[in-house]
Design a protein around this motif. Structure first.
Motif, PDB file in Angstrom:
ATOM      1  N   HIS A  15       1.890  23.227 -12.357  1.00 47.14           N
ATOM      2  CA  HIS A  15       1.738  23.003 -13.803  1.00 47.14           C
ATOM      3  C   HIS A  15       0.676  23.975 -14.334  1.00 47.14           C
ATOM      4  O   HIS A  15      -0.427  23.576 -14.705  1.00 47.14           O
ATOM      5  CB  HIS A  15       1.342  21.556 -14.071  1.00 47.14           C
ATOM      6  N   PRO A  16       0.998  25.259 -14.384  1.00 45.84           N
ATOM      7  CA  PRO A  16      -0.003  26.286 -14.673  1.00 45.84           C
ATOM      8  C   PRO A  16      -0.605  26.225 -16.070  1.00 45.84           C
ATOM      9  O   PRO A  16      -1.675  26.800 -16.306  1.00 45.84           O
ATOM     10  CB  PRO A  16       0.759  27.600 -14.460  1.00 45.84           C
ATOM     11  N   ASP A  17       0.063  25.542 -16.989  1.00 49.17           N
ATOM     12  CA  ASP A  17      -0.480  25.458 -18.346  1.00 49.17           C
ATOM     13  C   ASP A  17      -1.433  24.269 -18.528  1.00 49.17           C
ATOM     14  O   ASP A  17      -2.091  24.164 -19.564  1.00 49.17           O
ATOM     15  CB  ASP A  17       0.659  25.335 -19.368  1.00 49.17           C
ATOM     16  N   ALA A  18      -1.509  23.396 -17.537  1.00 48.58           N
ATOM     17  CA  ALA A  18      -2.348  22.188 -17.640  1.00 48.58           C
ATOM     18  C   ALA A  18      -3.744  22.494 -17.111  1.00 48.58           C
ATOM     19  O   ALA A  18      -4.155  22.026 -16.044  1.00 48.58           O
ATOM     20  CB  ALA A  18      -1.708  21.030 -16.875  1.00 48.58           C
ATOM     21  N   THR A  19      -4.486  23.281 -17.866  1.00 52.63           N
ATOM     22  CA  THR A  19      -5.721  23.884 -17.367  1.00 52.63           C
ATOM     23  C   THR A  19      -6.984  23.067 -17.631  1.00 52.63           C
ATOM     24  O   THR A  19      -8.057  23.430 -17.151  1.00 52.63           O
ATOM     25  CB  THR A  19      -5.907  25.271 -17.999  1.00 52.63           C
ATOM     26  N   VAL A  20      -6.882  21.999 -18.405  1.00 45.98           N
ATOM     27  CA  VAL A  20      -8.082  21.211 -18.714  1.00 45.98           C
ATOM     28  C   VAL A  20      -8.508  20.403 -17.489  1.00 45.98           C
ATOM     29  O   VAL A  20      -7.676  19.819 -16.787  1.00 45.98           O
ATOM     30  CB  VAL A  20      -7.821  20.264 -19.904  1.00 45.98           C
ATOM     31  N   LEU A  21      -9.815  20.374 -17.238  1.00 48.42           N
ATOM     32  CA  LEU A  21     -10.377  19.515 -16.197  1.00 48.42           C
ATOM     33  C   LEU A  21     -11.591  18.798 -16.791  1.00 48.42           C
ATOM     34  O   LEU A  21     -12.634  19.398 -17.017  1.00 48.42           O
ATOM     35  CB  LEU A  21     -10.793  20.307 -14.968  1.00 48.42           C
ATOM     36  N   SER A  22     -11.415  17.514 -17.064  1.00 45.26           N
ATOM     37  CA  SER A  22     -12.489  16.695 -17.620  1.00 45.26           C
ATOM     38  C   SER A  22     -13.182  15.967 -16.479  1.00 45.26           C
ATOM     39  O   SER A  22     -12.605  15.095 -15.841  1.00 45.26           O
ATOM     40  CB  SER A  22     -11.914  15.688 -18.625  1.00 45.26           C
ATOM     41  N   ALA A  23     -14.430  16.364 -16.218  1.00 42.26           N
ATOM     42  CA  ALA A  23     -15.186  15.769 -15.114  1.00 42.26           C
ATOM     43  C   ALA A  23     -16.664  15.976 -15.395  1.00 42.26           C
ATOM     44  O   ALA A  23     -17.059  16.963 -16.016  1.00 42.26           O
ATOM     45  CB  ALA A  23     -14.803  16.404 -13.783  1.00 42.26           C
ATOM     46  N   GLY A  24     -17.472  15.046 -14.926  1.00 41.69           N
ATOM     47  CA  GLY A  24     -18.905  15.177 -15.110  1.00 41.69           C
ATOM     48  C   GLY A  24     -19.400  14.364 -16.287  1.00 41.69           C
ATOM     49  O   GLY A  24     -18.786  14.346 -17.356  1.00 41.69           O
ATOM     50  N   MET A  25     -20.520  13.672 -16.053  1.00 42.44           N
ATOM     51  CA  MET A  25     -21.143  12.851 -17.073  1.00 42.44           C
ATOM     52  C   MET A  25     -22.634  13.186 -17.121  1.00 42.44           C
ATOM     53  O   MET A  25     -23.066  14.208 -16.583  1.00 42.44           O
ATOM     54  CB  MET A  25     -20.861  11.379 -16.792  1.00 42.44           C
ATOM     55  N   SER A  26     -23.421  12.319 -17.740  1.00 45.19           N
ATOM     56  CA  SER A  26     -24.842  12.629 -17.938  1.00 45.19           C
ATOM     57  C   SER A  26     -25.550  12.995 -16.643  1.00 45.19           C
ATOM     58  O   SER A  26     -26.359  13.919 -16.611  1.00 45.19           O
ATOM     59  CB  SER A  26     -25.548  11.430 -18.584  1.00 45.19           C
ATOM     60  N   GLY A  27     -25.245  12.283 -15.557  1.00 40.50           N
ATOM     61  CA  GLY A  27     -25.990  12.481 -14.323  1.00 40.50           C
ATOM     62  C   GLY A  27     -25.440  13.528 -13.386  1.00 40.50           C
ATOM     63  O   GLY A  27     -26.137  13.917 -12.433  1.00 40.50           O
ATOM     64  N   ASP A  28     -24.220  14.001 -13.626  1.00 43.86           N
ATOM     65  CA  ASP A  28     -23.615  14.905 -12.642  1.00 43.86           C
ATOM     66  C   ASP A  28     -22.843  16.058 -13.277  1.00 43.86           C
ATOM     67  O   ASP A  28     -21.984  16.660 -12.638  1.00 43.86           O
ATOM     68  CB  ASP A  28     -22.706  14.120 -11.685  1.00 43.86           C
ATOM     69  N   LEU A  29     -23.163  16.393 -14.522  1.00 38.51           N
ATOM     70  CA  LEU A  29     -22.376  17.438 -15.186  1.00 38.51           C
ATOM     71  C   LEU A  29     -22.518  18.792 -14.506  1.00 38.51           C
ATOM     72  O   LEU A  29     -21.576  19.601 -14.500  1.00 38.51           O
ATOM     73  CB  LEU A  29     -22.713  17.507 -16.671  1.00 38.51           C
ATOM     74  N   GLU A  30     -23.703  19.077 -13.924  1.00 34.56           N
ATOM     75  CA  GLU A  30     -23.886  20.366 -13.257  1.00 34.56           C
ATOM     76  C   GLU A  30     -22.938  20.522 -12.073  1.00 34.56           C
ATOM     77  O   GLU A  30     -22.341  21.584 -11.871  1.00 34.56           O
ATOM     78  CB  GLU A  30     -25.339  20.529 -12.797  1.00 34.56           C
ATOM     79  N   ALA A  31     -22.799  19.457 -11.281  1.00 30.50           N
ATOM     80  CA  ALA A  31     -21.891  19.515 -10.130  1.00 30.50           C
ATOM     81  C   ALA A  31     -20.453  19.690 -10.585  1.00 30.50           C
ATOM     82  O   ALA A  31     -19.673  20.431  -9.963  1.00 30.50           O
ATOM     83  CB  ALA A  31     -22.037  18.251  -9.284  1.00 30.50           C
ATOM     84  N   ALA A  32     -20.087  19.046 -11.675  1.00 30.21           N
ATOM     85  CA  ALA A  32     -18.723  19.165 -12.181  1.00 30.21           C
ATOM     86  C   ALA A  32     -18.439  20.591 -12.656  1.00 30.21           C
ATOM     87  O   ALA A  32     -17.373  21.156 -12.371  1.00 30.21           O
ATOM     88  CB  ALA A  32     -18.498  18.170 -13.321  1.00 30.21           C
ATOM     89  N   ILE A  33     -19.387  21.172 -13.387  1.00 29.80           N
ATOM     90  CA  ILE A  33     -19.204  22.538 -13.879  1.00 29.80           C
ATOM     91  C   ILE A  33     -19.116  23.522 -12.718  1.00 29.80           C
ATOM     92  O   ILE A  33     -18.309  24.459 -12.738  1.00 29.80           O
ATOM     93  CB  ILE A  33     -20.330  22.899 -14.847  1.00 29.80           C
ATOM     94  N   ALA A  34     -19.904  23.293 -11.685  1.00 32.70           N
ATOM     95  CA  ALA A  34     -19.859  24.170 -10.511  1.00 32.70           C
ATOM     96  C   ALA A  34     -18.488  24.171  -9.860  1.00 32.70           C
ATOM     97  O   ALA A  34     -18.101  25.156  -9.214  1.00 32.70           O
ATOM     98  CB  ALA A  34     -20.923  23.742  -9.500  1.00 32.70           C
ATOM     99  N   HIS A  35     -17.741  23.086 -10.045  1.00 34.00           N
ATOM    100  CA  HIS A  35     -16.429  22.975  -9.400  1.00 34.00           C
ATOM    101  C   HIS A  35     -15.279  23.051 -10.402  1.00 34.00           C
ATOM    102  O   HIS A  35     -14.179  22.588 -10.110  1.00 34.00           O
ATOM    103  CB  HIS A  35     -16.363  21.683  -8.583  1.00 34.00           C
ATOM    104  N   GLY A  36     -15.542  23.642 -11.574  1.00 35.12           N
ATOM    105  CA  GLY A  36     -14.445  24.012 -12.457  1.00 35.12           C
ATOM    106  C   GLY A  36     -14.196  23.156 -13.676  1.00 35.12           C
ATOM    107  O   GLY A  36     -13.205  23.393 -14.397  1.00 35.12           O
ATOM    108  N   ALA A  37     -15.042  22.166 -13.958  1.00 39.75           N
ATOM    109  CA  ALA A  37     -14.825  21.335 -15.142  1.00 39.75           C
ATOM    110  C   ALA A  37     -14.776  22.192 -16.395  1.00 39.75           C
ATOM    111  O   ALA A  37     -15.580  23.104 -16.589  1.00 39.75           O
ATOM    112  CB  ALA A  37     -15.922  20.283 -15.273  1.00 39.75           C
ATOM    113  N   THR A  38     -13.820  21.885 -17.274  1.00 41.36           N
ATOM    114  CA  THR A  38     -13.735  22.553 -18.577  1.00 41.36           C
ATOM    115  C   THR A  38     -14.286  21.661 -19.685  1.00 41.36           C
ATOM    116  O   THR A  38     -14.571  22.143 -20.785  1.00 41.36           O
ATOM    117  CB  THR A  38     -12.291  22.925 -18.922  1.00 41.36           C
ATOM    118  N   HIS A  39     -14.397  20.365 -19.407  1.00 39.95           N
ATOM    119  CA  HIS A  39     -14.945  19.395 -20.359  1.00 39.95           C
ATOM    120  C   HIS A  39     -15.861  18.444 -19.600  1.00 39.95           C
ATOM    121  O   HIS A  39     -15.520  18.009 -18.483  1.00 39.95           O
ATOM    122  CB  HIS A  39     -13.837  18.576 -21.017  1.00 39.95           C
TER     123      HIS A  39
END
Length: 238
Positions: A199-223
Motif C-alpha cells: 500500500h505505497p500511498d498509505a504513508t502516514v504513521l501516527s505514533a508517539g505521545m508526550s513521553g515518547d515522541l522522540e523515539a517515534a520520530i526516530a523510527h519514522g512517525a509522520t504524526h
C-alpha cells in the motif's frame, strides 16, 4: 485567567515544537516532516480556540460524545479533527460525521458504519474521512492496548480501500505499557515497511505521545499525538 492560560499553552506548545524539531534533526529528517496533533481530551473548547490562535491545525479526541460536542462548538475554526480512541461499531457512523481523520480502525466490522457516516457528511465534493489502521504492538496474548494484529492489516486495508468515502492513509500505534518505546517503535517500523510494499500511498504513521515522541520520530512517525505536554495535566473533574 485567560491571558495566563494562553501564555501557558503558548510556552508549552513552543517547547513541544522544539522537541519535534530536535528529534527530526537527530533522525536526519526535515523539521517539517512531522505533524503535531494536539490531544484535547477533557480540556474545554476555549483551549481548542487558544490552540487554533497559536497555529495548531490538528486536534485529537478519543471519547465520542465529548468530541462531537467540541467539534460542533468549534465548527467555525479551520481544524482537522482526529478521532483516536477505541471505536464502538454502533457509534462509528456518528464519529465519521464530524471526524476528518479516524486513527483507530482495528477490525472489519467498523468499516461499514464508518463508510456510511462518511458518505452522509455534508461538505465540498470529495469530502470523506481519512483512515489509519491501528496496529497492536503488544506481545501475543497481551491485552493492554487496542489494535489489529499485523497479520490482519492487509485485509483491513482492502476493506477500507473498497469503502465509499473512506481514504486509507496509513497506520497508527501506541507503545505497549511497560516496554521501552524505542523497541516497540522499531518493531512498528518493520510492520510499516511491509505494509508500504502493498500500500505505497498509505504513508502516514501516527505514533508517539508526550513521553515518547522522540523515539517515534526516530523510527519514522509522520504524526505525533501530544496532550499533556501542551495543555498540562488533565482536569481532575472529567
Amino acid at each position: 485567567m485567560t491571558g495566563r492560560r494562553a501564555d501557558e499553552v503558548a510556552a508549552n506548545l513552543d517547547a513541544v515544537r522544539g522537541r519535534i524539531r530536535a528529534a527530526c534533526a537527530e533522525a536526519g529528517r526535515p523539521e517539517d516532516d512531522v505533524a503535531l496533533v494536539v490531544v484535547t481530551k477533557f480540556f474545554p473548547a476555549s483551549d481548542v480556540r487558544l490552540l487554533a490562535d497559536l497555529g495548531v491545525t490538528d486536534v485529537g479526541e478519543n471519547r465520542h460524545q465529548e468530541a462531537q460536542t467540541k467539534a460542533a462548538e468549534c465548527a467555525d475554526l479551520r481544524l482537522r479533527w482526529h478521532f483516536i480512541g477505541g471505536l464502538q461499531s454502533n457509534k462509528a457512523a456518528a464519529v465519521a460525521s464530524y471526524a476528518d481523520v479516524v486513527e483507530s480502525l482495528d477490525r472489519p466490522k467498523l468499516v461499514g458504519p464508518l463508510s456510511r457516516g462518511a458518505h452522509a457528511r455534508t461538505g465540498p465534493p470529495g469530502t470523506g474521512v481519512d483512515v489509519l489502521l491501528q496496529v497492536s504492538l503488544d506481545p501475543p496474548g497481551a491485552t493492554h492496548r487496542s489494535g489489529a494484529d499485523p497479520a490482519d492489516l492487509d485485509e483491513l486495508a482492502r476493506l477500507v480501500a473498497g469503502a465509499d468515502a473512506l481514504r486509507l492513509r496509513g497506520l497508527m500505534a501506541v507503545a505497549p505499557l511497560g516496554e521501552d518505546p524505542a523497541t516497540a517503535f522499531a518493531r512498528l517500523a518493520d510492520v510499516r515497511a511491509d505494509f508500504l510494499r502493498e500500500h505505497p500511498d498509505a504513508t502516514v504513521l501516527s505514533a508517539g505521545m508526550s513521553g515518547d515522541l522522540e523515539a517515534a520520530i526516530a523510527h519514522g512517525a509522520t504524526h505525533v499525538r501530544v496532550g499533556s505536554a501542551v495543555l498540562g495535566p488533565r482536569p481532575a473533574v472529567q
